[in-house]
Design a protein around this motif. Sequence first.
Motif, PDB file in Angstrom:
ATOM      1  N   ASN B   2      38.249  43.725  39.663  1.00 49.60           N
ATOM      2  CA  ASN B   2      37.803  42.354  39.960  1.00 49.60           C
ATOM      3  C   ASN B   2      36.552  42.359  40.808  1.00 49.60           C
ATOM      4  O   ASN B   2      36.440  43.131  41.741  1.00 49.60           O
ATOM      5  CB  ASN B   2      38.890  41.601  40.739  1.00 49.60           C
ATOM      6  CG  ASN B   2      39.899  41.000  39.798  1.00 49.60           C
ATOM      7  OD1 ASN B   2      39.629  40.858  38.611  1.00 49.60           O
ATOM      8  ND2 ASN B   2      41.067  40.656  40.336  1.00 49.60           N
ATOM      9  N   ASN B   3      35.638  41.487  40.496  1.00 48.99           N
ATOM     10  CA  ASN B   3      34.438  41.371  41.312  1.00 48.99           C
ATOM     11  C   ASN B   3      34.247  39.907  41.681  1.00 48.99           C
ATOM     12  O   ASN B   3      34.751  39.017  41.006  1.00 48.99           O
ATOM     13  CB  ASN B   3      33.231  41.912  40.530  1.00 48.99           C
ATOM     14  CG  ASN B   3      32.093  42.305  41.451  1.00 48.99           C
ATOM     15  OD1 ASN B   3      32.143  42.073  42.660  1.00 48.99           O
ATOM     16  ND2 ASN B   3      31.054  42.894  40.872  1.00 48.99           N
ATOM     17  N   GLU B   4      33.513  39.693  42.763  1.00 53.62           N
ATOM     18  CA  GLU B   4      33.244  38.314  43.171  1.00 53.62           C
ATOM     19  C   GLU B   4      31.865  38.253  43.793  1.00 53.62           C
ATOM     20  O   GLU B   4      31.337  39.255  44.285  1.00 53.62           O
ATOM     21  CB  GLU B   4      34.327  37.798  44.137  1.00 53.62           C
ATOM     22  CG  GLU B   4      34.757  38.795  45.191  1.00 53.62           C
ATOM     23  CD  GLU B   4      36.050  38.380  45.928  1.00 53.62           C
ATOM     24  OE1 GLU B   4      36.567  37.276  45.695  1.00 53.62           O
ATOM     25  OE2 GLU B   4      36.516  39.176  46.758  1.00 53.62           O
ATOM     26  N   GLU B  24      32.130  32.755  42.952  1.00 56.76           N
ATOM     27  CA  GLU B  24      32.357  32.994  41.514  1.00 56.76           C
ATOM     28  C   GLU B  24      33.067  34.329  41.303  1.00 56.76           C
ATOM     29  O   GLU B  24      32.791  35.299  42.005  1.00 56.76           O
ATOM     30  CB  GLU B  24      31.009  33.050  40.766  1.00 56.76           C
ATOM     31  CG  GLU B  24      30.272  31.730  40.742  1.00 56.76           C
ATOM     32  CD  GLU B  24      28.936  31.827  40.003  1.00 56.76           C
ATOM     33  OE1 GLU B  24      28.457  32.960  39.756  1.00 56.76           O
ATOM     34  OE2 GLU B  24      28.383  30.762  39.681  1.00 56.76           O
ATOM     35  N   GLU B  25      33.967  34.388  40.320  1.00 57.58           N
ATOM     36  CA  GLU B  25      34.521  35.680  39.900  1.00 57.58           C
ATOM     37  C   GLU B  25      33.671  36.197  38.751  1.00 57.58           C
ATOM     38  O   GLU B  25      33.323  35.430  37.845  1.00 57.58           O
ATOM     39  CB  GLU B  25      35.977  35.510  39.469  1.00 57.58           C
ATOM     40  CG  GLU B  25      36.829  35.023  40.641  1.00 57.58           C
ATOM     41  CD  GLU B  25      38.307  35.394  40.499  1.00 57.58           C
ATOM     42  OE1 GLU B  25      38.697  35.972  39.473  1.00 57.58           O
ATOM     43  OE2 GLU B  25      39.049  35.118  41.461  1.00 57.58           O
TER      44      GLU B  25
END
Lengths: 335, 335
Positions: B2-4, B24-25
């Motif tokens: 997962n990144n954000e 935002e993801e």
Amino acid sequence: MNNEQIVLAKRPDGVPGDEVFRYEEVETVPPGDGELLIESVYISVDPYMRGRMNDAKSYAEPFRIDEPLAGHVVGKVAESNADGFEDGDVVTGALPWKRFNTVPSSTVDKVPSTEVPLYLYLSTLGMPGHTAYGGLLNIGKPQEGETVVVSAASGAVGSVVGQIAKIKGARVVGIAGGPEKVKHLTDNLGFDEGVDYKAEDYAERLAEAVPDGIDVYFENVGGSVSDEVFNHLNRFARIPVCGAISAYNSKEDNGPRVQTKLIKSQALMQGFLVGQFKDDAKEASEQLAKWIEEGKIKSEVSIEEGFDKLPKAFRNLFTGDNFGKQIVKVSDALD
Amino acid sequence: MNNEQIVLAKRPDGVPGDEVFRYEEVETVPPGDGELLIESVYISVDPYMRGRMNDAKSYAEPFRIDEPLAGHVVGKVAESNADGFEDGDVVTGALPWKRFNTVPSSTVDKVPSTEVPLYLYLSTLGMPGHTAYGGLLNIGKPQEGETVVVSAASGAVGSVVGQIAKIKGARVVGIAGGPEKVKHLTDNLGFDEGVDYKAEDYAERLAEAVPDGIDVYFENVGGSVSDEVFNHLNRFARIPVCGAISAYNSKEDNGPRVQTKLIKSQALMQGFLVGQFKDDAKEASEQLAKWIEEGKIKSEVSIEEGFDKLPKAFRNLFTGDNFGKQIVKVSDALD
């Protein structure tokens, strides 16, 4: 011998009115041992004198109430009682506003040459010329091809700044008040562009005149005229701060602060007084004299005639009614 | 994985509110040839970033709408696909506000030592420390026995400025907001005096704190706080202009103009950016590390925890709710 003087009657509030000055008849003092009796011929009025009229600590002592104002003078030795000076010698120095001053001979210097108009020792060859030379070359450091902007450009200091900058190969833009002065910059002094700060489109015209930005801004006026200039500073611009005539007669001088503009441009802004360059004064005198001789520096002068014109001449500095260096001729002794 | 990220949703008017930022993801990008995947651990928020939020030409490119904000980061290499870097290496550089950045390895530097708290590479050993060192020593040039005044004195840059000035033998006066920060200056950082600009008697207290005038003023804040400082400049004072945080959120920054004060004091005022001292960066890093090791420079830090705290942490810079360097810890990866 009749003598006369103009004293500071009261401290001014704003532009000095007539009530600030008082004319007096006084005795002439015979010169004692080592002293000279000097007849004033040309008396200089300069903007910095306004600061001395306030009762505030600054770089020069405040003028005292009921004592004569003082400034640079070119005079003739009426009676010498000092070694090395003879009657008739032409001298210059900072002297009280008196028709005849009696002072130690160390107070004055002989003028190096009487072949040039003597009032030049109050303008290009005097304090204003040295101010222009020292501030521009030591702080401004104009390089070939750079853009140099100078305000009060037709004035005693500004006109010399612009002409030296041209000699150094810079593109030179002068800011002055009114079409006549602006035209003088380009037609007679060789500036690349002149901009009229009194014109409605001043900001646009300034922007057009500096398409490559500004590398050196020689500051003489401060106020809203200069606020516009600060919008065009290039990286590592240099700003010798010589004067801020717009502020001299006002108690509050507010406007945009310069900090963010200095950061963006990494600019250097430095206040200076001509005295800090005194070690180079001889070199400056010689160089300025040479440039005048070669026709590379021209001097404009406004001469009022008569000792009683001193207050009016001084006010001209703030109203812009003078053109070039303002001088008062108070005697025919050197004609 | 997962990144954000946090992007600039709209340009702010005044202090940036929540509507300026958008969380935002996003997808994590695997590192290509010569690239690193870096997990952000400590993210720095700095006042200069406010300028990049405007759509105006300045020394740094404006942030783009709908793209991530960016700033200095200490991170851990999650996956190396570049020579000279291994998984687990600790690196620092200017990176987008993303939890995981995929960048060419030339974008970052390895931190020289992991023996010190790693957030120091965002404060005293990072950009703020280099800013303090370069501006104070190259422009301010404090001499033994001189008086150095610094504003935002408990902040990331100001606290280092004051401590270096002490090392150089100057008398050091710090200006900060509120009794707690002011006490910190004298009790923990070794300043000679602290002055609270929020106090009613600020002007009087400042005057008392500089009985011999001011030789160096390291400018971080501008505005009315600095206007008072300019009343105490000594002859040939130096003013490195590092910041003007009071102006960053206002469209108009008006106040007394500085020209007449610079002339009276023959003072030098110079805007600077840390990049202009890059030739001395290695020397600065070594010297700062040595001073920290010797206990001569102490670092205060405010750490917010959590990626979503970035906007709040950034706002703290303008409200004064931080204490010392404001940092956001966004990962436990280096605990």
